[in-house]
Design an enzyme around this catalytic site. Structure first.
Site, mmCIF file in Angstrom:
data_model
loop_
_atom_site.group_PDB
_atom_site.id
_atom_site.type_symbol
_atom_site.label_atom_id
_atom_site.label_comp_id
_atom_site.label_asym_id
_atom_site.label_seq_id
_atom_site.Cartn_x
_atom_site.Cartn_y
_atom_site.Cartn_z
ATOM 1 N N ASP A 141 -40.825 -5.922 2.890
ATOM 2 C CA ASP A 141 -42.227 -5.581 3.136
ATOM 3 C C ASP A 141 -43.071 -5.917 1.910
ATOM 4 O OD1 ASP A 141 -44.073 -2.556 4.054
ATOM 5 O OD2 ASP A 141 -44.353 -4.664 4.606
ATOM 6 N N LYS A 144 -45.211 -11.956 1.377
ATOM 7 C CA LYS A 144 -44.635 -12.597 2.568
ATOM 8 C C LYS A 144 -43.971 -13.937 2.215
ATOM 9 C CE LYS A 144 -46.288 -8.940 3.946
ATOM 10 N NZ LYS A 144 -45.385 -7.754 3.818
ATOM 11 N N ASP A 169 -40.945 -6.686 7.960
ATOM 12 C CA ASP A 169 -42.263 -6.333 8.474
ATOM 13 C C ASP A 169 -43.180 -7.561 8.442
ATOM 14 O OD1 ASP A 169 -45.020 -4.158 7.511
ATOM 15 O OD2 ASP A 169 -44.281 -4.707 9.498
ATOM 16 N N ASN A 170 -44.213 -7.559 9.278
ATOM 17 C CA ASN A 170 -45.310 -8.542 9.211
ATOM 18 C C ASN A 170 -44.915 -9.975 9.514
ATOM 19 O OD1 ASN A 170 -45.805 -6.632 6.399
ATOM 20 N ND2 ASN A 170 -47.235 -6.488 8.112
ATOM 21 N N GLU A 199 -50.319 -2.422 11.731
ATOM 22 C CA GLU A 199 -50.538 -0.983 11.542
ATOM 23 C C GLU A 199 -51.998 -0.584 11.800
ATOM 24 O OE1 GLU A 199 -48.857 -2.956 9.455
ATOM 25 O OE2 GLU A 199 -49.637 -2.905 7.446
HETATM 26 O O1 LIG Z 1 -49.195 -7.885 1.577
HETATM 27 C C1 LIG Z 1 -48.577 -7.018 2.191
HETATM 28 N N1 LIG Z 1 -47.540 -6.389 1.638
HETATM 29 C C2 LIG Z 1 -47.100 -6.775 0.272
HETATM 30 C C3 LIG Z 1 -47.882 -6.051 -0.826
HETATM 31 C C4 LIG Z 1 -47.574 -6.638 -2.184
HETATM 32 O O2 LIG Z 1 -46.171 -6.604 -2.452
HETATM 33 C C5 LIG Z 1 -45.841 -7.103 -3.742
HETATM 34 N N2 LIG Z 1 -44.483 -6.668 -4.070
HETATM 35 C C6 LIG Z 1 -43.968 -5.452 -3.804
HETATM 36 C C7 LIG Z 1 -42.686 -5.419 -4.315
HETATM 37 C C8 LIG Z 1 -42.430 -6.657 -4.914
HETATM 38 C C9 LIG Z 1 -41.312 -7.178 -5.601
HETATM 39 N N3 LIG Z 1 -41.381 -8.429 -6.104
HETATM 40 C C10 LIG Z 1 -42.498 -9.179 -5.933
HETATM 41 C C11 LIG Z 1 -43.617 -8.726 -5.248
HETATM 42 C C12 LIG Z 1 -43.574 -7.427 -4.747
HETATM 43 C C13 LIG Z 1 -49.033 -6.598 3.546
HETATM 44 C C14 LIG Z 1 -50.279 -7.056 4.005
HETATM 45 C C15 LIG Z 1 -50.768 -6.678 5.266
HETATM 46 C C16 LIG Z 1 -52.081 -7.162 5.739
HETATM 47 C C17 LIG Z 1 -52.255 -7.525 7.075
HETATM 48 C C18 LIG Z 1 -53.495 -7.977 7.539
HETATM 49 C C19 LIG Z 1 -54.544 -8.077 6.659
HETATM 50 F F1 LIG Z 1 -55.751 -8.499 7.090
HETATM 51 C C20 LIG Z 1 -54.383 -7.733 5.315
HETATM 52 C C21 LIG Z 1 -53.161 -7.280 4.860
HETATM 53 C C22 LIG Z 1 -50.015 -5.829 6.090
HETATM 54 C C23 LIG Z 1 -48.769 -5.383 5.635
HETATM 55 O O3 LIG Z 1 -48.010 -4.551 6.411
HETATM 56 C C24 LIG Z 1 -48.268 -5.770 4.388
HETATM 57 O O4 LIG Z 1 -47.018 -5.321 4.019
HETATM 58 MG MG LIG Z 2 -46.010 -4.525 5.720
#
Ligand SMILES: O=C(NCCCOCn1ccc2cnccc21)c1cc(-c2ccc(F)cc2)cc(O)c1O
Ligand SMILES: [Mg+2]
Length: 214
Positions: A141, A144, A169-170, A199
């Protein structure tokens, strides 16, 4: 300067959830993000699919990539057996600080190990640093465009075993096309798509469950 969205989510948990009650923490976050302001938690609709996969796999070793405010961390950990452990990786230290407070409010700090840092740096260190052999369940999650490289890295580091379940997810929104292509066409995975919605919205999204075959 005002508060951040994660800070407002934590405040909603502290105001509306009962200490030591993970379900009330999950509900408080869902109520806030559905009615007050959207946030990127896996949410209640996809969360039910996560619950069913966790209940089926009965994992004792779980890895979550992407903690954010620990919504899915708490949701998953609340379903684990007493000796099971969940390691969650978060890149953003502000998110990690809030996540620790949410995990503590849920009373799950003994089941959850939150690690701050990048997946590419930490995945190769998990065996040695945490005495992990292989994971039973991995919840993807995070960024992406890291789902595919990190899956290949998990394979290379020997952190998967025949039967390990990857739950992503996603896979529709924002989308992970290269990851989907890989797990759906690789002989090493048996993959299944669970159609759902982004969500707290009516936008199409879904989870991909992929079993590593070895
Ligand atoms: O971006 C999303 N999640 C990621 C966060 C950063 O994560 C960075 N991150 C966290 C550990 C980690 C470890 N290593 C590198 C990067 C690392 C994410 C985005 C959306 C979304 C859907 C539609 C929209 F219009 C806008 C946003 C929905 C979701 O459910 C998501 O999960
Ligand atoms: Mg997500």
């Amino acid at each position: 300067t005002g508060s951040t969205r994660p800070q407002r989510i934590l405040r909603a948990v502290q105001k509306n959830a009962t200490r030591g009650d993970p379900c009330s923490v999950v509900k408080a976050i869902d109520d806030y993000c559905r009615h007050k302001e959207w946030a990127m938690n896996v949410g209640d609709e996809k969360g039910c699919i996560v619950d069913s996969v966790v209940s089926e796999v009965k994992p004792t070793a779980v890895l979550e990539l992407g903690t954010y405010c620990a919504y899915s961390t708490v949701r998953i950990a609340s379903l684990l057996s007493p000796n099971a452990k969940l390691i969650t990786l978060e890149f953003n230290s502000d998110y990690a600080a809030i996540a620790r407070e949410v995990i503590a409010w849920a009373g799950l700090q003994d089941k959850i190990q939150l690690v701050e840092g990048a997946s590419g740096e930490w995945i190769p260190r998990l065996k040695e640093e945490f005495g992990i052999e292989t994971f039973d369940l991995i919840f993807l999650d995070h960024w992406k465009d890291r789902y595919l490289p990190d899956t290949k890295l998990l394979e290379k580091c020997g952190l998967l075993r025949p039967g390990t379940v990857l739950l992503a997810d996603n896979v529709i929104c924002p989308g992970t096309p290269d990851y989907l292509d890989y797990v759906r066409n690789s002989q090493q995975y048996k993959s299944k798509f669970f159609k759902s919605h982004l969500e707290y919205t009516q936008e199409e999204d879904g989870l991909e469950k992929s079993v590593f075959l070895g």
